[in-house]
Design a protein around this motif. Structure first.
Motif, short mmCIF file in Angstrom:
data_model
loop_
_atom_site.label_atom_id
_atom_site.label_comp_id
_atom_site.label_asym_id
_atom_site.label_seq_id
_atom_site.Cartn_x
_atom_site.Cartn_y
_atom_site.Cartn_z
N VAL A 245 0.86 -1.17 0.00
CA VAL A 245 0.00 0.00 0.00
C VAL A 245 0.90 1.23 0.00
O VAL A 245 1.98 1.22 0.59
N GLY A 246 0.46 2.27 -0.68
CA GLY A 246 1.23 3.50 -0.75
C GLY A 246 0.46 4.67 -0.17
O GLY A 246 -0.78 4.67 -0.15
N VAL A 247 1.20 5.66 0.30
CA VAL A 247 0.60 6.91 0.76
C VAL A 247 1.37 8.06 0.14
O VAL A 247 2.61 8.11 0.24
N ILE A 248 0.67 8.94 -0.53
CA ILE A 248 1.27 10.13 -1.13
C ILE A 248 0.94 11.31 -0.23
O ILE A 248 -0.18 11.81 -0.22
N ALA A 249 1.93 11.72 0.55
CA ALA A 249 1.73 12.76 1.56
C ALA A 249 2.27 14.09 1.05
O ALA A 249 3.22 14.66 1.61
N SER A 250 1.66 14.60 0.01
CA SER A 250 2.16 15.82 -0.64
C SER A 250 2.18 17.01 0.30
O SER A 250 3.00 17.91 0.15
N VAL A 251 1.26 17.02 1.27
CA VAL A 251 1.13 18.18 2.16
C VAL A 251 2.00 18.02 3.40
O VAL A 251 2.78 18.91 3.74
N THR A 252 1.87 16.90 4.10
CA THR A 252 2.55 16.75 5.39
C THR A 252 3.96 16.20 5.29
O THR A 252 4.77 16.41 6.19
N ARG A 253 4.27 15.47 4.20
CA ARG A 253 5.62 14.94 4.03
C ARG A 253 6.04 15.15 2.57
O ARG A 253 6.17 14.19 1.81
N PRO A 254 6.24 16.39 2.15
CA PRO A 254 6.54 16.66 0.73
C PRO A 254 7.83 15.99 0.29
O PRO A 254 8.77 15.81 1.06
N PHE A 255 7.86 15.64 -1.00
CA PHE A 255 8.98 14.89 -1.58
C PHE A 255 9.61 15.65 -2.73
O PHE A 255 10.12 15.08 -3.69
N CYS A 256 9.58 16.98 -2.63
CA CYS A 256 10.02 17.84 -3.72
C CYS A 256 11.49 17.62 -4.10
O CYS A 256 11.87 17.79 -5.27
N ALA A 257 12.33 17.27 -3.14
CA ALA A 257 13.76 17.13 -3.41
C ALA A 257 14.05 16.04 -4.43
O ALA A 257 15.09 16.07 -5.10
N ALA A 258 13.12 15.06 -4.58
CA ALA A 258 13.34 13.96 -5.51
C ALA A 258 12.43 14.05 -6.74
O ALA A 258 12.39 13.12 -7.54
N CYS A 259 11.74 15.18 -6.91
CA CYS A 259 10.76 15.29 -7.99
C CYS A 259 11.43 15.18 -9.36
O CYS A 259 12.44 15.84 -9.63
N ASP A 260 10.85 14.36 -10.24
CA ASP A 260 11.39 14.21 -11.60
C ASP A 260 10.31 14.45 -12.65
O ASP A 260 10.36 13.90 -13.74
N ARG A 261 9.33 15.31 -12.34
CA ARG A 261 8.19 15.50 -13.22
C ARG A 261 8.18 16.85 -13.92
O ARG A 261 8.61 17.85 -13.37
N THR A 262 7.64 16.83 -15.12
CA THR A 262 7.31 18.04 -15.86
C THR A 262 5.91 17.84 -16.41
O THR A 262 5.50 16.70 -16.68
N ARG A 263 5.16 18.93 -16.55
CA ARG A 263 3.75 18.81 -16.90
C ARG A 263 3.41 19.68 -18.11
O ARG A 263 3.88 20.80 -18.23
N LEU A 264 2.56 19.12 -18.99
CA LEU A 264 2.07 19.83 -20.16
C LEU A 264 0.55 19.88 -20.08
O LEU A 264 -0.11 18.84 -20.03
N THR A 265 0.00 21.09 -20.02
CA THR A 265 -1.45 21.22 -19.90
C THR A 265 -2.12 20.98 -21.24
O THR A 265 -1.48 20.97 -22.30
N ALA A 266 -3.44 20.82 -21.19
CA ALA A 266 -4.19 20.53 -22.42
C ALA A 266 -4.11 21.67 -23.42
O ALA A 266 -4.30 21.46 -24.62
N ASP A 267 -3.83 22.89 -22.94
CA ASP A 267 -3.70 24.02 -23.86
C ASP A 267 -2.23 24.39 -24.10
O ASP A 267 -1.93 25.52 -24.50
N GLY A 268 -1.33 23.45 -23.86
CA GLY A 268 0.05 23.63 -24.31
C GLY A 268 0.95 24.47 -23.43
O GLY A 268 1.90 25.07 -23.93
N GLN A 269 0.69 24.48 -22.13
CA GLN A 269 1.53 25.22 -21.20
C GLN A 269 2.41 24.25 -20.41
O GLN A 269 1.92 23.23 -19.93
N VAL A 270 3.68 24.58 -20.26
CA VAL A 270 4.56 23.78 -19.41
C VAL A 270 4.43 24.27 -17.98
O VAL A 270 4.50 25.47 -17.70
N ARG A 271 4.24 23.33 -17.06
CA ARG A 271 4.24 23.61 -15.63
C ARG A 271 5.38 22.81 -15.02
O ARG A 271 5.45 21.59 -15.19
#
Length: 329
Positions: A245-271
């Motif tokens: 089982v997994g728990v994603i604790a984005s608020v109480t235990r953030p994992f930003c230091a290991a983040c490897d994501r990039t995001r493309l919105t439906a209207d073509g914006q990079v986040r």
């Protein structure tokens, strides 16, 4: 490569295919829905494939996740998957969905080259599902999960958000059900990405509360940081395994230091972060005739400016103006 000033390298691309959704989850959008993006604002299939190709061949992306809104509402989804699966080097392809309609299309998605799915399901109780989503489609989601598993879109992961007064007592029940069906369950702390901007930290079910509830029925053994890598979920073996089982604790235990994501919105914006307050427009450059390398350089610059963290623990935190349905999960 997509590297930032803190040395993190993005290899995981999340592509939102639409901002539309056929549910109205209370933690995401109001009952009446939202003002959807007009069709001319959305990236076309050709534009999506081109940007994914640039990401895979020039920017080091190895995994692509199709999201929404609800990506199953995107016409031509199967063809998009097939075209992205044909890229060299081939990225690993997955899909995050609410599961409605998945029973019908799961075999075709597998044949097209989709590797696996994440399905959102917060409750096993139809009446609670109706209260949470404002739709009576609970059985459709269960059918979609079963079809995905049968088609080989595995591991099938189930994402659940617990909400006070609705399903906060369901964690052990959900886990027992997931283990029985060979699904991998991940609980996600509610995040400040609702269109209503009604999120309050004090009303959120925390990771510690979720784990305490699970331990009333199961023995949990933490896998450890070495097994987690850049994955957002902390994982535990259940009763010695092999179930997890997994728990994603984005608020109480953030994992930003290991983040490897990039995001493309439906209207073509990079986040460069799920909680970013700024975006970089690739659609405008693309439609103005920019060559691939110019688009790649815009993308690199967008990721270079990524902040150290989400800022959720900062009293001055500002919720993104765009809701989850527009950003893509």
């Amino acid at each position: 490569m997509l590297v930032d000033t803190y040395g993190r390298v993005a290899t995981d691309l999340r592509v939102s295919l639409t901002d539309r959704c056929n549910l109205r989850c209370t933690y995401c959008m109001p009952e009446e829905g939202l003002a959807w993006l007009a069709k001319p604002e959305l990236l076309t299939d050709e534009e999506i494939v081109r940007l994914v190709r640039i990401a895979v061949t020039s920017l080091g992306i190895t995994e692509v996740r199709f999201t929404g809104g609800e990506p199953l509402l995107r016409p031509g989804l199967v063809s998009l998957v097939e075209r992205c699966a044909a890229l060299e080097p081939r990225p690993r392809l997955s899909l995050t969905t609410n599961g409605i309609g998945l029973a019908r299309v799961a075999p075709a998605l597998k044949a097209a080259g989709l590797d696996r799915v994440n399905v959102s399901l917060d409750t096993l109780r139809p009446e609670v599902f109706a209260a949470l989503t404002r739709r009576k489609r609970h059985q459709d989601v269960l059918d979609g999960l079963a079809a995905a598993h049968a088609a080989g879109l595995t591991p099938v992961k189930v994402n659940a958000v617990l909400m006070p007064g609705l399903n906060q007592d369901e964690a052990p029940e959900l886990l027992a059900w997931a283990l029985a069906h060979d699904y991998e369950l991940r609980f996600i702390e509610q995040m400040p990405l609702d269109a209503q901007h009604g999120w309050k930290r004090e009303g959120m079910i925390t990771a510690e509360e979720i784990l305490a509830s699970l331990r009333t029925r199961f023995t949990l053994t933490e896998e450890g940081a070495g097994r987690r890598g850049s994955a957002p979920a902390e994982r535990w073996l259940v009763d010695g395994g092999p179930g997890r089982v997994g728990v994603i604790a984005s608020v109480t235990r953030p994992f930003c230091a290991a983040c490897d994501r990039t995001r493309l919105t439906a209207d073509g914006q990079v986040r460069n972060c799920l909680f970013a307050t700024q975006e970089t427009d690739l659609r405008g450059a693309l439609r103005s005739g920019a060559p691939d390398e110019e688009l790649a350089e815009l993308w690199r610059a967008a990721m270079w400016g990524k902040r150290a963290g989400s800022g959720l623990d900062d009293p001055r935190f500002l919720q993104p103006a765009r809701p989850m349905s527009a950003i893509g999960g």
